[in-house]
Design a protein around this motif. Structure first.
Motif, PDB file in Angstrom:
ATOM      1  N   CYS A   1       0.836  -1.210   0.000  1.00  0.00           N
ATOM      2  CA  CYS A   1       0.000   0.000   0.000  1.00  0.00           C
ATOM      3  C   CYS A   1       0.869   1.258   0.000  1.00  0.00           C
ATOM      4  CB  CYS A   1      -0.913   0.014   1.221  1.00  0.00           C
ATOM      5  SG  CYS A   1      -1.806   1.580   1.397  1.00  0.00           S
ATOM      6  N   PRO A   2       0.671   2.160  -0.978  1.00  0.00           N
ATOM      7  CA  PRO A   2       1.482   3.381  -1.016  1.00  0.00           C
ATOM      8  C   PRO A   2       1.141   4.348   0.125  1.00  0.00           C
ATOM      9  CG  PRO A   2      -0.148   3.374  -2.795  1.00  0.00           C
ATOM     10  CD  PRO A   2      -0.227   2.036  -2.138  1.00  0.00           C
ATOM     11  N   ASN A   3      -0.009   4.173   0.761  1.00  0.00           N
ATOM     12  CA  ASN A   3      -0.422   5.094   1.831  1.00  0.00           C
ATOM     13  C   ASN A   3      -0.298   4.480   3.223  1.00  0.00           C
ATOM     14  OD1 ASN A   3      -1.396   6.620  -0.416  1.00  0.00           O
ATOM     15  ND2 ASN A   3      -3.307   5.437  -0.331  1.00  0.00           N
TER      16      ASN A   3
ATOM     17  N   CYS B   1      -4.175   1.614   3.833  1.00  0.00           N
ATOM     18  CA  CYS B   1      -5.347   2.500   3.760  1.00  0.00           C
ATOM     19  C   CYS B   1      -6.637   1.745   3.481  1.00  0.00           C
ATOM     20  CB  CYS B   1      -5.119   3.583   2.709  1.00  0.00           C
ATOM     21  SG  CYS B   1      -5.223   2.969   1.003  1.00  0.00           S
ATOM     22  N   ASN B   2      -6.537   0.580   2.858  1.00  0.00           N
ATOM     23  CA  ASN B   2      -7.707  -0.242   2.526  1.00  0.00           C
ATOM     24  C   ASN B   2      -8.624   0.355   1.473  1.00  0.00           C
ATOM     25  OD1 ASN B   2      -7.413  -2.635   4.070  1.00  0.00           O
ATOM     26  ND2 ASN B   2      -7.844  -1.438   5.901  1.00  0.00           N
ATOM     27  N   THR B   3      -8.257   1.519   0.910  1.00  0.00           N
ATOM     28  CA  THR B   3      -9.139   2.129  -0.090  1.00  0.00           C
ATOM     29  C   THR B   3      -8.452   2.311  -1.440  1.00  0.00           C
ATOM     30  OG1 THR B   3      -8.534   4.278   0.815  1.00  0.00           O
ATOM     31  CG2 THR B   3     -10.618   3.348   1.558  1.00  0.00           C
ATOM     32  N   CYS B   4      -7.132   2.284  -1.479  1.00  0.00           N
ATOM     33  CA  CYS B   4      -6.445   2.516  -2.757  1.00  0.00           C
ATOM     34  C   CYS B   4      -6.564   1.292  -3.663  1.00  0.00           C
ATOM     35  CB  CYS B   4      -4.977   2.868  -2.520  1.00  0.00           C
ATOM     36  SG  CYS B   4      -3.982   1.481  -1.977  1.00  0.00           S
TER      37      CYS B   4
HETATM   38 ZN   LIG Z   1      -3.835   1.224   0.256  1.00  0.00          ZN
END
Ligand SMILES: [Zn+2]
Length: 380
Positions: A54-56, A63-66
């Motif tokens: 995850c880049p975030n 982040c669970n959203t990217c």
């Molecule tokens: Zn992510």
């Protein structure tokens, strides 16, 4: 079901350490997650990979959203690779032909057991990790990463590698391409080829305890509390088994039927039918026999609670409830210890590979005097 370290039951210290390692990008490039079947080593490795990719990512997790996180949840991230034992044939020497089946099996049950996996591929056959598969791994990792970040290779059950398969991997595990991580996921690390083992940093995964599995079933599968208690107790630290039981409630009802039948026949002292009951039980296989005996122990405990604690049994299935209403009066403080011993002894004998027909015949004969009405009257 999202692949998130936080959602996986138990192993809190391990999860914290993995989370920190992923967010600070401070980890060994070859890791070995070792833990018993169903303890969560596979979902832990995938969740760790998600945090790494995850880049975030922060110290609180991915982040669970990217797009990267969403792709990991679908097991379709182009930089997340899998290798696993498969049924090898002349036509089929690498795992790729079974990859789609593997991914859907893991999404359905991330705590999948290797026996269930082989059963799914081809009943009665055993899988392997071939030397060609090692070559396949090297080929996949020689490609540039799609996202420009890390590439992760998860090798599930390296115990199934033979020496030539393992030897082909030694060099790349020792000196992997830049930003490449190997995660080996084993259950019996003493069976992993030692030269591979010595190149990996060990992550010890423990089986989650009953209350942790109970909470997991309630949070992740919205299971009713009383049922979560029953299933988590029967699971014995194996989360995969708990999920299977949820997926296969028919099996529970089947066990209840057998238990009802056993008690009815023992009560009637119907020796001929008890003998055929024992033969049937001897034929269902060791794993189911163990599960059945766990279930007997559990129902005995529930009966005592129903008698003495007047416990709320409202959330049991109707079949279980109506059976307990009839069975509970025959379990009392005079025979509960003996009933427990009887089922425990049978379980121990099954685990030790005893003669199944004799084990269950002894069980039925042991049960007759314990639940007979004379015994019941004495205690009342
Ligand atoms: Zn992510």
């Amino acid at each position: 079901l999202q692949f998130n370290l936080k959602n996986i039951p138990g192993n809190n210290a391990v999860k914290d350490a993995l989370q920190t390692a992923a967010s600070t990008k401070n980890f060994a490039h070859a890791l070995l997650f070792n833990g018993n079947e169903g303890s969560g080593n596979l979902p832990l490795s995938i969740s760790f990979a998600k945090a790494v990719l995850c880049p975030n990512v922060t110290e609180n997790g991915p982040c669970n959203t990217c797009q990267s996180c969403k792709n990991v949840d679908k097991l379709s991230h182009p930089d997340l690779h899998f290798s696993f034992p498969f049924i090898s044939s002349v036509k089929n020497k690498i795992s790729d032909a079974s990859l789609a089946t593997f991914k859907s099996a893991v999404i359905q049950n991330p705590f999948l057991s290797v026996n269930n996996w082989f059963e799914l591929l081809e009943p009665g056959k055993q899988g392997v990790l071939t030397a060609d598969e090692s070559h396949n791994i090297i080929k996949k990792l020689s490609l540039k990463s799609f996202s420009g970040g890390y590439k992760v290779m998860i090798i599930w059950r390296p115990e199934f590698q033979n020496a030539s398969a393992a030897n082909r991997l030694l060099k790349i595990i020792e000196e992997p391409p830049e930003k490449t991580i190997f995660i080996l996921v084993s259950e019996k690390r003493e069976e992993v080829i030692s030269t591979i083992l010595s190149r990996c940093q060990l992550v010890k995964v423990s089986p989650p305890v009953q209350p942790e599995i109970e909470k997991f079933l309630i949070n992740s599968f919205s299971v009713e509390p009383e049922k979560a208690k029953l299933i988590s107790a029967l699971a014995d630290g194996n989360v995969g088994r708990a999920i299977e039981m949820l997926n296969n409630e028919a099996q529970n009802l089947d066990m209840l039927d057998r238990f009802v039948q056993l008690n009815r026949l023992a009560y009637k002292r119907d020796i001929a039918s008890l003998m055929s009951w024992s033969e049937e039980l001897a034929a269902i296989g060791r794993e189911k026999q163990k599960l059945f005996l766990h279930y007997c122990l559990h129902l005995t405990r529930l009966s005592i609670r129903a008698n003495f604690l007047n416990a709320a049994l409202d959330n049991l299935s109707n079949q279980e409830k109506s059976f307990l209403a009839k069975f509970a009066p025959y379990v009392n403080h005079n025979n509960v210890i003996e009933l427990n011993e009887l089922f425990n002894k049978a379980h121990y004998a099954v685990v030790r590979n005893g003669n199944a027909k004799m084990i269950f015949l002894n069980l039925t004969f042991g049960l007759i005097p314990l639940i007979h009405p004379k015994n019941h009257k004495k205690s009342a």
